[in-house]
Write a protein that holds these residues in place. Structure first.
Motif, short mmCIF file in Angstrom:
data_model
loop_
_atom_site.label_atom_id
_atom_site.label_comp_id
_atom_site.label_asym_id
_atom_site.label_seq_id
_atom_site.Cartn_x
_atom_site.Cartn_y
_atom_site.Cartn_z
N PRO A 7 1.11 -1.56 -0.16
CA PRO A 7 0.20 0.16 -0.16
C PRO A 7 0.64 1.38 -0.37
CG PRO A 7 0.18 -0.68 2.37
CD PRO A 7 1.14 -1.84 1.10
N PHE A 8 0.36 2.26 -0.97
CA PHE A 8 1.57 3.44 -0.86
C PHE A 8 0.21 4.99 -0.73
CE2 PHE A 8 3.46 0.76 -3.52
CZ PHE A 8 4.48 1.53 -3.39
N GLY A 9 0.84 5.65 0.17
CA GLY A 9 0.30 6.52 0.50
C GLY A 9 0.84 8.22 0.46
N ARG A 10 0.81 8.95 1.10
CA ARG A 10 1.78 10.34 0.71
C ARG A 10 1.42 10.90 2.52
NH1 ARG A 10 -1.75 15.46 1.15
NH2 ARG A 10 -3.29 14.69 0.43
N ILE A 11 2.80 11.88 3.28
CA ILE A 11 2.14 12.68 3.80
C ILE A 11 2.15 14.29 3.19
CG2 ILE A 11 3.14 14.27 6.27
CD1 ILE A 11 4.80 11.49 6.15
N GLY A 12 0.69 14.53 3.29
CA GLY A 12 0.71 16.30 2.68
C GLY A 12 1.46 17.30 3.96
N ASP A 13 1.51 18.09 2.56
CA ASP A 13 2.66 19.43 3.06
C ASP A 13 1.97 20.28 3.12
OD1 ASP A 13 1.57 19.86 0.51
OD2 ASP A 13 4.17 19.43 0.10
N ASP A 14 0.22 20.16 3.45
CA ASP A 14 -0.71 21.97 3.35
C ASP A 14 -0.56 21.99 4.98
OD1 ASP A 14 -1.57 19.24 4.17
OD2 ASP A 14 -3.78 19.22 3.43
N ARG A 15 -0.15 21.19 5.20
CA ARG A 15 0.03 21.99 7.20
C ARG A 15 0.39 21.61 8.20
NH1 ARG A 15 -4.06 17.97 6.23
NH2 ARG A 15 -4.30 16.61 8.19
N HIS A 16 0.48 21.89 9.28
CA HIS A 16 1.52 21.68 10.31
C HIS A 16 1.46 20.08 11.28
CE1 HIS A 16 3.03 20.71 14.77
NE2 HIS A 16 4.28 21.51 14.48
N ALA A 17 2.12 19.02 10.95
CA ALA A 17 2.29 18.10 12.03
C ALA A 17 3.80 17.50 11.40
CB ALA A 17 1.40 17.46 10.34
N VAL A 18 3.89 15.82 12.78
CA VAL A 18 4.83 15.93 12.93
C VAL A 18 4.18 14.55 12.83
CG1 VAL A 18 6.88 14.89 15.06
CG2 VAL A 18 5.85 17.17 14.45
N SER B 150 8.48 26.69 24.86
CA SER B 150 6.91 26.63 25.23
C SER B 150 6.10 26.87 24.33
CB SER B 150 7.02 27.74 26.75
OG SER B 150 8.50 27.05 27.37
N ALA B 151 6.45 27.88 23.35
CA ALA B 151 5.68 28.49 22.15
C ALA B 151 5.34 27.03 21.72
CB ALA B 151 5.70 29.39 21.54
N LYS B 152 6.41 26.35 21.48
CA LYS B 152 6.45 25.73 19.94
C LYS B 152 5.13 24.25 20.81
CE LYS B 152 7.45 23.24 15.93
NZ LYS B 152 6.82 23.91 14.92
N VAL B 153 6.28 24.31 22.26
CA VAL B 153 5.14 23.36 23.25
C VAL B 153 3.90 23.62 22.62
CG1 VAL B 153 5.05 21.55 25.08
CG2 VAL B 153 7.15 21.67 23.99
N LEU B 154 3.11 24.44 23.42
CA LEU B 154 1.88 24.99 22.78
C LEU B 154 1.72 24.71 21.11
CD1 LEU B 154 1.57 27.30 25.95
CD2 LEU B 154 1.63 25.04 25.66
N GLU B 155 2.07 25.21 20.73
CA GLU B 155 1.41 25.30 19.12
C GLU B 155 0.65 23.46 18.72
OE1 GLU B 155 3.10 27.00 15.26
OE2 GLU B 155 3.95 25.43 15.73
N MET B 156 2.10 22.74 19.42
CA MET B 156 1.55 21.43 19.08
C MET B 156 0.14 21.02 19.92
SD MET B 156 5.68 20.15 19.16
CE MET B 156 5.19 18.53 18.57
N LEU B 157 0.49 21.06 21.44
CA LEU B 157 -0.83 21.07 21.12
C LEU B 157 -2.49 21.17 20.63
CD1 LEU B 157 0.20 21.76 25.52
CD2 LEU B 157 -0.08 19.12 24.05
N GLU B 158 -2.29 22.58 19.89
CA GLU B 158 -3.22 23.19 19.50
C GLU B 158 -3.62 22.70 17.87
OE1 GLU B 158 -3.35 27.65 18.26
OE2 GLU B 158 -1.80 28.42 19.26
N GLN B 159 -2.67 21.71 17.99
CA GLN B 159 -2.45 20.84 16.66
C GLN B 159 -2.89 19.71 16.75
OE1 GLN B 159 -2.61 22.27 13.33
NE2 GLN B 159 -1.44 23.99 13.83
N GLY B 160 -3.56 19.25 18.11
CA GLY B 160 -3.39 18.36 18.70
C GLY B 160 -2.68 16.69 18.92
N GLN B 161 -1.15 16.74 19.07
CA GLN B 161 -0.31 16.26 19.04
C GLN B 161 0.51 16.56 19.99
OE1 GLN B 161 2.00 15.78 15.67
NE2 GLN B 161 2.52 17.25 15.73
N TRP B 162 1.11 15.57 21.29
CA TRP B 162 1.95 16.18 22.49
C TRP B 162 3.73 16.03 21.49
CZ3 TRP B 162 0.94 17.29 27.66
CH2 TRP B 162 -0.41 18.12 27.54
N PRO B 163 4.39 16.65 22.58
CA PRO B 163 5.65 15.92 21.66
C PRO B 163 5.81 14.70 22.04
CG PRO B 163 5.78 17.78 23.38
CD PRO B 163 4.28 17.79 22.73
#
Length: 993
Positions: free
Chosen positions: A99-110, A306-319
């Motif tokens: 199976p093949f897929g992609r990692i979208g580059d339209d928004r922040h994600a880790v 600290s701001a980066k950690v909170l931005e990740m939480l805004e995006q729905g993920q813990w570091p």
């Protein structure tokens, strides 16, 4: 074995991982791949580029191993992707399309990713001495927005556990591995750039490849990979987390409320701090923790982290790997923007809880109730919801001892630790809030003490000159790395350097100009100096200045001693306590040492006047005196640790401008450093003294010590020059001890260069002088070198006589080092005479004796001689092990000539085992080592490399000619494999050709 048709692919299957083995005109190479279809392997193009033949091997070195020849049926050089086709042998299990897929580059994600392949650093050796590559599973992450310009994926993985060959990436061989996100392949591992660190790989994006290539290539690739719509690969991020579990979706939760702007800007360009981010996230997710404080000196990037950690939480993920419920609200506060008061905290938190709750809480605030009650109502309203509050730059509200100035704010923190329902507080501060001992269990501190890593510092400097107008973006990575190291990778310092360049429109300084005097530039210093530094009194500044001169962590005793000499009566303990409270001083409890942050030390040192009672030269001399006062006497030296104080005394003498005194210190310790494996460090120290000495005795000490360092670290011709001049100066001064040392070094240098008659003459005179001077150790060393010269000349009996003379000296002196040298002379003589079993036994005795003596002086030579003797006896696997150990010992001694000898012999050993590609690579490394040493055998090693490549390509006549050149090139060097072995092989090749 399955008999019901193709297996259904549901994720990475270890049975489908391919080792790709390539043969080419100049040798071979290995890479990785993945069986994406029944008869198709996906890999990287550069792995198979120019291949004369390709084999794909599955279940490598396991019971079910099988392989098949393959050919390249599709490739794209621009994106480095290739597809191989092969015919599965009978009995091979059929497989279906991957199976093949992609990692979208339209928004922040880790995004969590993984790959499996055969990197160089997983090279192993089996019981029979054969090398193989062990499979490695690399788990990591991809930052979706990274590498947009190149259309690749930046993969962060755990660093390679070893770096077996500095000239080749430790990840070599991992190229071609399929990169998975969840259950889909999204790319192919393609590159590793060393300057990005050992934990960053680059992968080709398959969706980018499918978009980039035109028809009919796109359709052909889709057919080979079993992809229905090549322009509509599914987003793998939607499958990386199965289900809507808490804290695991990539999208921002619709109910998340964010109050206040981020406390810093440019978060999309945030650099590194991966471990710190994960640590902060882990603590914030821990219900037992009420407050997480990020501390560090000014400019370290506390707010950005600290701001980066909170931005990740805004995006729905813990570091990192943290899995916990996401916060329902985030509140951003800073003393530098909206201010931080109890009222501001209360009102913003109330807003975060929604209109209805906010209205009720505002009523509570307006009522005439105690502050504890108001804060308690606020926390109770939060219930079991997770609310994260960021308080940035808390140090603005703290006294020097860490207590809060604002009593009402103190109530908020008191309630934070006492109520059952409380928010989670994330604080940034140069100094932490002072807490009662019983409250420390609820608070954790994450200290940022290190600057950004090299790759991130370089990237930041380039980004700060986006348009190239400052001339920084065009500089090499090496030049930018020097700038980053100079300011210790502190992010704010890098920004201020660029600001200083941009603001100075008259002088137009370069980056190098700014670096040379940045500690004197008020615009830079004012942006970096700790706020409390400006408020220091004169007594406190004395202690800070002493610490800035010491630079390295120092004991309380050292600080007391130096300060006491400069300012008698000063209360050092009181001053240090104050500096510790305001976090200008750090303490390492296990070693009980104290230090300033390196950047603070630079700023304080830069502000020192050159002269005066409390000037830079005076402080440097006092520091040198301290280390000279505590340095162990020569008879107590056992290892490099015992001359550490002398090395620091040297450095302080040099920085004080006292070059002659520095040379005398180095002359006393330099030969010891060289003998114990630090020749390169000694060379670097000597280079700082060149053309700066005015005293003959100091220059003589410098020449002899420097000569010994060059004798070990190369080039040998430079050692001859140094020892020749040293002998002339010693003769003129009438210094017989120095003349003895200079002649010994001169003789040994001539011997290693092959000028055996000159070497023997100098060594004989050195031995006589040593005997006259009563220097038993030097006499023994000269006798050893003379014996080695006889071995090189082929005079075995004379060489053995030297060994016996050393035995007699050792018996009389009971010196373990002389005994070791006796065995050294003996195994070399036996090697010359071809007494193989006796050589092995004597080599083992020499290794043991040197270990007893606590000196590694010739362990490498002993192991090398043992390996050559084992090879002569046909014990191939043992020879490989001995020669590899010899090379490691030579590297530890920083001796490139011996490295070259060991690698040359190892290359020939690989040849005799029919491993010609390994032989070629090893011989190349040998040539490079010989070149660094300035040794004449470099041409022989290169000829052996040429012979091995020709042999691998089947060109026997060329291989024979190159072998003869190699045999002729080693001259009379007894430490290498016999030239006759090579010429005999050359004759065999010619007869076969």
């Amino acid at each position: 074995m399955r008999t019901d048709g193709a297996a259904v692919a549901t994720g990475l299957d270890p049975r489908r991982i391919a080792e790709v083995i390539v043969t080419a005109g100049k040798g071979g190479r290995r890479g990785s791949g993945y069986r994406v279809g029944n008869a198709v392997v996906l890999t990287a193009f550069h792995v198979v580029s120019g291949a004369a033949g390709v084999q794909v091997r599955f279940e490598a070195d396991r019971p079910g191993q099988w392989s098949a020849p393959a050919e390249v049926v599709w490739s794209d050089t621009a994106t480095d992707v290739a597809v191989l086709a092969f015919t599965p042998p009978a009995g091979a299990e059929p497989v279906g399309p991957a199976p093949f897929g992609r990692i979208g580059d339209d928004r922040h994600a880790v995004v969590d990713v993984h790959a499996a392949g055969f990197p160089l650093w997983k090279r192993r050796r089996d019981a029979e001495g054969r090398q193989f590559r062990e499979l490695h599973q690399a788990d990591g992450t991809v930052a979706a927005l990274s590498n947009l310009r190149t259309g690749t994926l930046e993969v962060t993985v755990s660093v390679a556990a070893a770096d077996p060959d500095p000239q080749v990436s430790p990840w070599s061989g991992m190229s071609g591995s399929a990169l998975w996100a969840g259950s889909r392949i999204v790319g192919v591992i393609a590159e590793h750039h060393r300057w990005e660190g050992p934990g960053r790989l680059t992968a080709a994006r398959l969706d980018h490849t499918l978009r980039r290539v035109g028809e009919p290539l796109r359709t052909r690739l889709a057919e080979l990979l079993g992809i229905g719509d090549p322009l509509a690969l599914p987003d793998a991020r939607s499958e990386t987390v199965p289900g809507p579990g808490p804290g695991r979706g990539p999208q921002r939760a619709s109910s998340l409320r964010v109050i206040g702007l981020p406390v810093t800007h440019g978060l999309e360009l945030f650099k590194d701090r991966i471990e710190a981010r994960e640590l902060v996230g882990r603590h914030l997710a821990d219900p037992a923790v009420r407050m997480v404080t990020v501390t560090g000196r000014r400019g370290m990037g506390k707010s950005a982290l600290s701001a980066k950690v909170l931005e990740m939480l805004e995006q729905g993920q813990w570091p990192g790997q943290t899995r916990a419920p996401l916060p329902s609200a985030i509140v951003n506060l800073s003393t530098r923007t909206s201010g931080v008061t109890l009222e501001r905290l209360y009102f913003d938190c109330a807003r975060a809880l929604g209109p209805e709750t906010e209205a009720r809480l505002l009523g509570v605030w307006a009522a005439n109730r105690p502050v504890h009650d108001k804060v308690g109502e606020l926390f109770n309203a939060m219930g079991d919801e997770l609310v994260v509050i960021l308080v940035d730059n808390l140090e603005d509200l703290l006294l020097d001892d860490g207590r809060l100035e604002d009593a009402e704010l103190g109530v908020f923190f008191d309630c934070l630790f006492r109520n059952r329902h409380t928010p989670r507080l994330l604080v940034t501060s140069q100094i932490p809030l002072r807490l009662a001992p019983e409250l420390r269990r609820f608070a954790v501190e994450v200290e940022l003490s290190e600057g950004l890593p090299a790759a991130e510092s370089i990237a930041l400097l380039r980004e700060l000159d986006q348009d190239g107008s400052l001339g920084v973006a065009q500089l090499s990575d090496e030049e930018l790395l020097r700038a980053a190291v100079r300011v210790h990778g502190v992010p704010r310092a890098l920004e201020l350097l660029m600001g200083a360049m941009a603001d100075d429109v008259l002088e137009l300084p370069t980056l190098r100009d700014v670096l040379e005097d940045f500690t004197l530039r008020e615009d830079v210093v004012s942006g970096l100096a700790q706020d409390r530094y400006r408020r220091l009194g004169p007594e406190t500044r004395v202690v800070v200045d002493v610490l800035s001169v010491l630079r390295t962590p120092a004991s309380r005793e050292a600080i007391d001693w130096i300060v006491g000499a400069l300012a008698p009566g000063l209360d050092v303990a009181g001053v240090m306590s104050q500096l510790l409270r305001i976090r200008m001083l750090s303490v390492d409890r296990p070693s009980r040492t104290y230090a300033l942050h390196p950047l603070d030390a630079d700023l304080a040192y830069g502000a020192l006047p050159r002269d005066g009672a409390l000037g830079r030269r005076s402080l440097e001399r006092q520091a040198a005196d301290w280390y000279a006062h505590t340095a162990p006497a020569r008879e107590r030296w056992r290892g490099l640790e015992d001359v550490r104080a002398h090395r620091r005394a040297f450095e302080h003498r040099r920085r004080a401008g006292d070059m002659n005194e520095a040379a005398l210190v180095l002359g006393a310790i330099g030969p010891w450093m060289t003998r114990h494996g630090s020749a390169l460090a000694a060379i670097a120290m000597h280079l700082t003294l060149e053309d700066k000495l005015t005293d003959d005795a100091a220059r003589l000490a410098h020449l002899i010590s420097y000569g010994h360092a060059r004798l070990s670290g190369g080039p040998l011709a430079h050692a001859v020059t140094l020892f020749t001049e040293a002998a002339e100066v010693a003769e003129r001064l009438g210094d017989r001890q120095a003349l003895q040392d200079a002649l010994f070094g001169l003789g040994d240098a001539h011997r290693q260069l092959g000028s055996l008659e000159d070497g023997a003459a100098a060594l004989s005179r050195a031995a006589v002088l040593a005997g006259d001077n009563g220097d038993t150790e030097a006499e023994a060393h000269a006798v050893l070198s003379l014996s080695l010269a006889h071995s090189t000349l082929g005079h075995g009996p004379e060489a053995l006589a030297g060994a016996e003379r050393l035995n007699a000296i050792a018996a009389e002196s009971r010196d373990p080092l002389t005994e070791a040298r006796a065995w050294n002379a003996r195994f070399t003589a036996l090697l010359t005479m071809g007494s193989w079993e006796e050589t092995i036994a004597a080599s083992d005795r020499a290794v043991d004796a040197y270990q007893v003596a606590g000196v590694r002086e010739a362990t490498d030579y002993a192991l090398n001689a043992k390996g050559v003797a084992q090879l002569a006896l046909g014990r191939h696997a043992e020879a490989v092990a001995s020669l590899e150990a010899a090379f490691q010992a030579a590297s530890a001694m920083e001796n490139p000539r011996t490295e070259g000898v060991c690698l040359y012999n190892l290359a020939w050993t690989h040849w005799t085992g029919d491993r010609y590609e390994e032989a070629a690579g090893t011989a190349d490394r040998s040539a490079a080592s010989f070149q660094r040493a300035g040794s004449p055998e470099g041409a022989a090693a290169q000829a052996l490399a040429d012979a091995a490549r020709a042999r691998a390509a089947g060109d026997l006549a060329v291989a024979a000619e190159a072998l003869e050149r190699a045999a002729a090139g080693v001259g009379r060097n007894v430490e290498t494999v016999r030239p006759a072995w090579l010429t005999r092989e050359a004759r065999t090749l010619r007869d076969t050709a």
